[in-house]
Design a protein around this motif. Structure first.
Motif, mmCIF file in Angstrom:
data_model
loop_
_atom_site.group_PDB
_atom_site.id
_atom_site.type_symbol
_atom_site.label_atom_id
_atom_site.label_comp_id
_atom_site.label_asym_id
_atom_site.label_seq_id
_atom_site.Cartn_x
_atom_site.Cartn_y
_atom_site.Cartn_z
ATOM 1 N N ALA A 126 0.838 -1.223 0.000
ATOM 2 C CA ALA A 126 0.000 0.000 0.000
ATOM 3 C C ALA A 126 0.859 1.254 0.000
ATOM 4 C CB ALA A 126 -0.928 -0.023 1.213
ATOM 5 N N ALA A 127 1.950 1.222 0.792
ATOM 6 C CA ALA A 127 2.833 2.388 0.824
ATOM 7 C C ALA A 127 3.467 2.630 -0.536
ATOM 8 C CB ALA A 127 3.910 2.193 1.889
ATOM 9 N N LEU A 128 3.846 1.545 -1.198
ATOM 10 C CA LEU A 128 4.443 1.701 -2.534
ATOM 11 C C LEU A 128 3.418 2.257 -3.524
ATOM 12 C CD1 LEU A 128 6.588 -1.577 -2.789
ATOM 13 C CD2 LEU A 128 7.397 0.763 -2.442
ATOM 14 N N VAL A 129 2.190 1.809 -3.445
ATOM 15 C CA VAL A 129 1.157 2.317 -4.367
ATOM 16 C C VAL A 129 0.911 3.799 -4.136
ATOM 17 C CG1 VAL A 129 -1.291 2.168 -4.961
ATOM 18 C CG2 VAL A 129 0.063 0.070 -4.680
ATOM 19 N N VAL A 130 0.797 4.199 -2.858
ATOM 20 C CA VAL A 130 0.584 5.621 -2.543
ATOM 21 C C VAL A 130 1.753 6.461 -3.020
ATOM 22 C CG1 VAL A 130 0.326 7.269 -0.664
ATOM 23 C CG2 VAL A 130 -0.950 5.116 -0.619
ATOM 24 N N ALA A 131 2.980 5.962 -2.788
ATOM 25 C CA ALA A 131 4.155 6.714 -3.241
ATOM 26 C C ALA A 131 4.182 6.824 -4.757
ATOM 27 C CB ALA A 131 5.423 6.023 -2.733
#
Length: 203
Positions: A35-40
């Motif tokens: 999820a963090a990678l997608v948001v970034a």
């Protein structure tokens, strides 16, 4: 009895219970990382998109201005509808048409100046020297008034031609009086032109 003879507890091997696996915790961590990678990635995409198109804000700004103008445009329509109501209230000033006077009406307008011209020439003929100059000045002023009068169309050209000839004779008469010679001849010449003007209007 001996110690050995005592009944010993039986020892049995039991399988060791496996420790609970942390599979849930691992999936949770993996999910958070994804999820963090997608948001970034989404944030990075928008940042790069705005840096690559600096006119994005400029293109977005005219849209409210056009909408503002479209909403502001109907406002002149009431003022335009009011104008037709105000225009008829203000009367249009038009110059009155020039009425062609009759010869009889024109005769009544100029007869006084023409009569004064004859009497003035008589005074000049009877005067001596510089005393006649003020009378000639008055005759020239009357000639200008005769020129300003509007004659009928039927005698228009003859009238203005006669006025020019009469004015010229008055100038010659003034020069003769100033020189002190040829006054009688100049008076007769002016009287002849004056008589032509009188005859033109029927006097």
């Amino acid at each position: 009895m001996k110690m050995t003879d005592e009944q010993q507890p039986e020892l049995r091997w039991a399988p060791i219970e496996p420790k609970p696996r942390n599979s849930r915790r691992m999936w949770l961590i993996i999910g958070l990382v994804v999820a963090a990678l997608v948001v970034a990635g989404v944030v990075l995409f928008f940042v790069l998109n705005q840096n690559g198109n600096p006119d994005a804000e400029g293109t977005a700004s005219p849209s409210p201005s056009t909408s503002a103008t479209s909403t502001a445009m109907p406002s002149p329509s009431p003022s335009g509808s009011v104008e037709p109501t105000t225009e008829p209230t203000t009367p249009v000033q038009t110059e009155p048409p020039v009425v062609d006077p009759s010869v009889e009406a024109f005769r009544g307008q100029v007869s006084g100046w023409l009569g004064d011209g004859g009497r003035g020439l008589d005074i000049v003929a009877e005067s001596s020297g510089q005393d006649a100059l003020p009378v000639i000045d008055t005759l020239q002023e009357d000639a200008q008034r005769l020129s300003d009068a509007q004659p009928p169309a039927s005698i228009l050209e003859q009238w203005y031609g006669g006025i020019d000839a009469y004015s010229q004779k008055l100038k010659e008469l003034r020069s003769a009086v100033s020189a002190g010679s040829g006054v009688s001849g100049a008076v007769d010449a002016a009287r002849t032109e004056l008589a032509s003007l009188k005859a033109l209007v029927g006097l």
